[in-house]
Design a protein around this motif. Structure first.
Motif, short mmCIF file in Angstrom:
data_model
loop_
_atom_site.label_atom_id
_atom_site.label_comp_id
_atom_site.label_asym_id
_atom_site.label_seq_id
_atom_site.Cartn_x
_atom_site.Cartn_y
_atom_site.Cartn_z
N GLY A 59 -2.26 3.83 1.70
CA GLY A 59 -1.76 2.87 0.73
C GLY A 59 -1.63 3.60 -0.51
O GLY A 59 -2.63 4.53 -0.84
N PHE A 60 -0.72 3.30 -1.37
CA PHE A 60 -0.35 3.91 -2.64
C PHE A 60 -0.36 2.78 -3.51
O PHE A 60 0.32 1.75 -3.40
CB PHE A 60 0.86 4.66 -2.65
CG PHE A 60 1.10 5.90 -1.71
CD1 PHE A 60 1.01 7.26 -2.44
CD2 PHE A 60 1.56 5.81 -0.41
CE1 PHE A 60 1.12 8.15 -1.63
CE2 PHE A 60 1.82 7.04 0.21
CZ PHE A 60 1.34 8.16 -0.38
N LEU B 153 2.96 3.89 5.79
CA LEU B 153 2.83 4.07 4.49
C LEU B 153 3.01 2.37 3.74
O LEU B 153 3.92 2.03 4.20
CB LEU B 153 3.79 4.96 3.77
CG LEU B 153 3.90 6.64 4.40
CD1 LEU B 153 4.95 7.28 3.56
CD2 LEU B 153 2.56 7.14 4.21
N ILE B 154 2.02 2.11 2.96
CA ILE B 154 2.22 0.80 2.18
C ILE B 154 1.85 1.07 0.69
O ILE B 154 1.36 2.05 0.31
CB ILE B 154 1.17 -0.21 3.07
CG1 ILE B 154 -0.34 0.19 2.50
CG2 ILE B 154 1.61 -0.38 4.58
CD1 ILE B 154 -1.39 -0.62 3.31
N VAL B 155 2.55 0.15 -0.08
CA VAL B 155 2.30 -0.01 -1.42
C VAL B 155 1.21 -1.06 -1.53
O VAL B 155 1.57 -2.33 -1.31
CB VAL B 155 3.55 -0.05 -2.20
CG1 VAL B 155 3.29 -0.51 -3.56
CG2 VAL B 155 4.52 0.77 -1.92
N LEU B 156 0.15 -0.80 -2.18
CA LEU B 156 -0.68 -1.85 -2.74
C LEU B 156 -0.92 -1.80 -4.25
O LEU B 156 -1.53 -0.80 -4.76
CB LEU B 156 -2.25 -1.47 -2.11
CG LEU B 156 -2.31 -1.59 -0.54
CD1 LEU B 156 -3.59 -1.54 -0.11
CD2 LEU B 156 -1.81 -3.21 -0.04
N THR B 157 -0.20 -2.76 -4.94
CA THR B 157 -0.26 -2.64 -6.39
C THR B 157 -0.52 -3.77 -7.01
O THR B 157 -0.83 -5.13 -6.22
CB THR B 157 1.10 -2.04 -6.90
OG1 THR B 157 1.03 -1.96 -8.39
CG2 THR B 157 2.26 -3.09 -6.66
N TYR C 172 10.52 4.28 2.45
CA TYR C 172 9.45 5.08 3.04
C TYR C 172 8.38 4.05 3.35
O TYR C 172 7.34 4.55 4.07
CB TYR C 172 8.76 6.18 1.93
CG TYR C 172 9.91 7.30 1.58
CD1 TYR C 172 10.24 8.25 2.63
CD2 TYR C 172 10.77 7.40 0.20
CE1 TYR C 172 11.27 9.24 2.13
CE2 TYR C 172 11.59 8.53 -0.15
CZ TYR C 172 11.76 9.26 1.02
OH TYR C 172 12.65 10.27 0.57
N PHE C 173 8.30 3.02 2.99
CA PHE C 173 7.03 2.00 3.23
C PHE C 173 7.40 0.88 4.14
O PHE C 173 8.47 0.57 4.22
CB PHE C 173 6.76 1.53 1.85
CG PHE C 173 6.26 2.20 0.76
CD1 PHE C 173 5.16 3.02 1.04
CD2 PHE C 173 7.08 2.77 -0.25
CE1 PHE C 173 4.65 4.15 -0.03
CE2 PHE C 173 6.91 3.48 -1.38
CZ PHE C 173 5.84 4.40 -1.25
N PHE D 179 -7.84 4.14 7.14
CA PHE D 179 -7.15 3.89 5.95
C PHE D 179 -7.51 4.63 4.82
O PHE D 179 -8.88 5.01 4.52
CB PHE D 179 -7.52 2.35 5.41
CG PHE D 179 -6.42 2.05 4.22
CD1 PHE D 179 -5.19 1.78 4.30
CD2 PHE D 179 -7.24 1.62 3.08
CE1 PHE D 179 -4.71 1.51 3.12
CE2 PHE D 179 -6.38 1.19 1.78
CZ PHE D 179 -5.17 1.22 2.00
N LEU D 180 -6.60 5.18 4.02
CA LEU D 180 -6.77 6.07 2.89
C LEU D 180 -5.87 5.44 1.95
O LEU D 180 -4.93 5.12 1.85
CB LEU D 180 -6.32 7.38 3.29
CG LEU D 180 -6.13 8.37 2.05
CD1 LEU D 180 -7.50 8.74 1.38
CD2 LEU D 180 -5.21 9.76 2.33
N MET D 181 -6.55 5.31 0.66
CA MET D 181 -6.03 4.85 -0.65
C MET D 181 -5.65 5.87 -1.63
O MET D 181 -6.59 6.49 -1.96
CB MET D 181 -6.97 3.45 -1.45
CG MET D 181 -6.08 2.82 -2.47
SD MET D 181 -4.46 1.82 -2.14
CE MET D 181 -3.91 1.47 -3.55
N ILE D 182 -4.64 5.99 -2.19
CA ILE D 182 -4.16 6.84 -3.25
C ILE D 182 -3.93 6.24 -4.34
O ILE D 182 -2.95 5.34 -4.53
CB ILE D 182 -3.16 7.78 -2.75
CG1 ILE D 182 -3.44 8.69 -1.60
CG2 ILE D 182 -2.73 8.69 -3.89
CD1 ILE D 182 -2.45 9.57 -1.06
N GLY D 183 -4.67 6.52 -5.67
CA GLY D 183 -4.02 5.76 -6.93
C GLY D 183 -4.67 6.46 -8.21
O GLY D 183 -5.47 7.52 -8.01
#
Length: 237
Positions: free
Chosen positions: A12-13, A123-127, A146-147, A175-179
């Motif tokens: 997750g980005f 790949l997912i976006v979590l905002t 890309y998501f 799951f890995l979150m990057i932020g």
């Protein structure tokens, strides 16, 4: 720090200040706002009162530019004792519209990293923020391809992440979150048993600060998003 990423299947980005520039434009707008109200208070006082107004309104408006615009207008009325000219209110609205229409500026290495990860991970976006604005920025960015999934959350707390992962049938162990935010992208993720990577941005909103960053453990901190490739054992060439 040694962290095992072998079981990771979904990454997750965060979006703002992880994929593209965001906070810089808020700080620039705050500068312009202070200039508009310099006849009523000092810049420091204006900054303080605007932040207090944002915090007071957060539960009502949520995150994003539109709530920020409303908080600027309300602050202008308070700081001027309701004497601020209509022209100034109009200029504040223009500041917000300029932020919304600003071109999306991807951070260094974002598309390169996504291109190398898309065939190996989901790949997912979590905002968080305003739904329309975040959808607009993602479309302008050119990286939506890309998501697999995009989620705009009202907030980023443990229950928000847990509910979403359950809904998407994602195991926390995979799951890995990057932020860029320890408060929103790292701490809650660690608390639910998933893994997190912190990629700091040079400017951080005061609301996203944690009291003691040294107490946030068991996560990887990187200087650049591109550095994640070596930890995931992906060829950077």
């Amino acid at each position: 720090m040694e962290i095992d990423f072998k079981n990771i299947k979904v990454i997750g980005f965060d979006a703002d200040d992880t994929l593209w520039v965001n906070e810089t434009y808020f700080r620039e707008t705050e500068e312009r706002f202070a200039e508009l109200l310099e006849g009523y208070e000092t810049k420091n006082k204006i900054d303080q009162e605007l932040f207090k107004m944002e915090m007071a309104n957060l539960e009502l408006y949520g995150y994003g530019i539109k709530g920020f615009m409303l908080s600027m207008i309300e602050s202008a009325l308070d700081l001027s004792n309701y004497k601020v000219p209509q022209e100034t209110i109009s200029k504040i609205l223009e500041l917000g519209k300029k932020m919304i229409s600003h071109p999306v500026e991807l951070l260094d290495g974002v598309e390169e990293v996504l291109g190398k990860l898309e065939n190996k991970y989901r790949l997912i976006v979590l905002t968080k923020g305003d739904l329309l604005d975040q959808e607009r920025k993602l479309e302008k960015s050119g990286i939506s391809k890309y998501f697999h999934h995009v989620e705009v959350l009202s907030d980023k707390k443990e229950n928000n992440y847990s509910n979403l992962l359950e809904h998407l049938e994602i195991d926390v162990d995979e799951f890995l979150m990057i932020g860029n935010s320890l408060k929103s992208d790292v701490l809650p993720i660690l608390n639910i048993g998933a893994r997190a990577v912190h990629v700091p941005f040079h400017t951080t909103w005061a609301h996203e600060m944690v009291n003691d960053p040294q107490q946030v453990n068991n996560h990887l901190k990187l200087n650049s998003l591109k550095d994640i490739l070596k930890y995931l054992e992906i060829d950077e060439d």
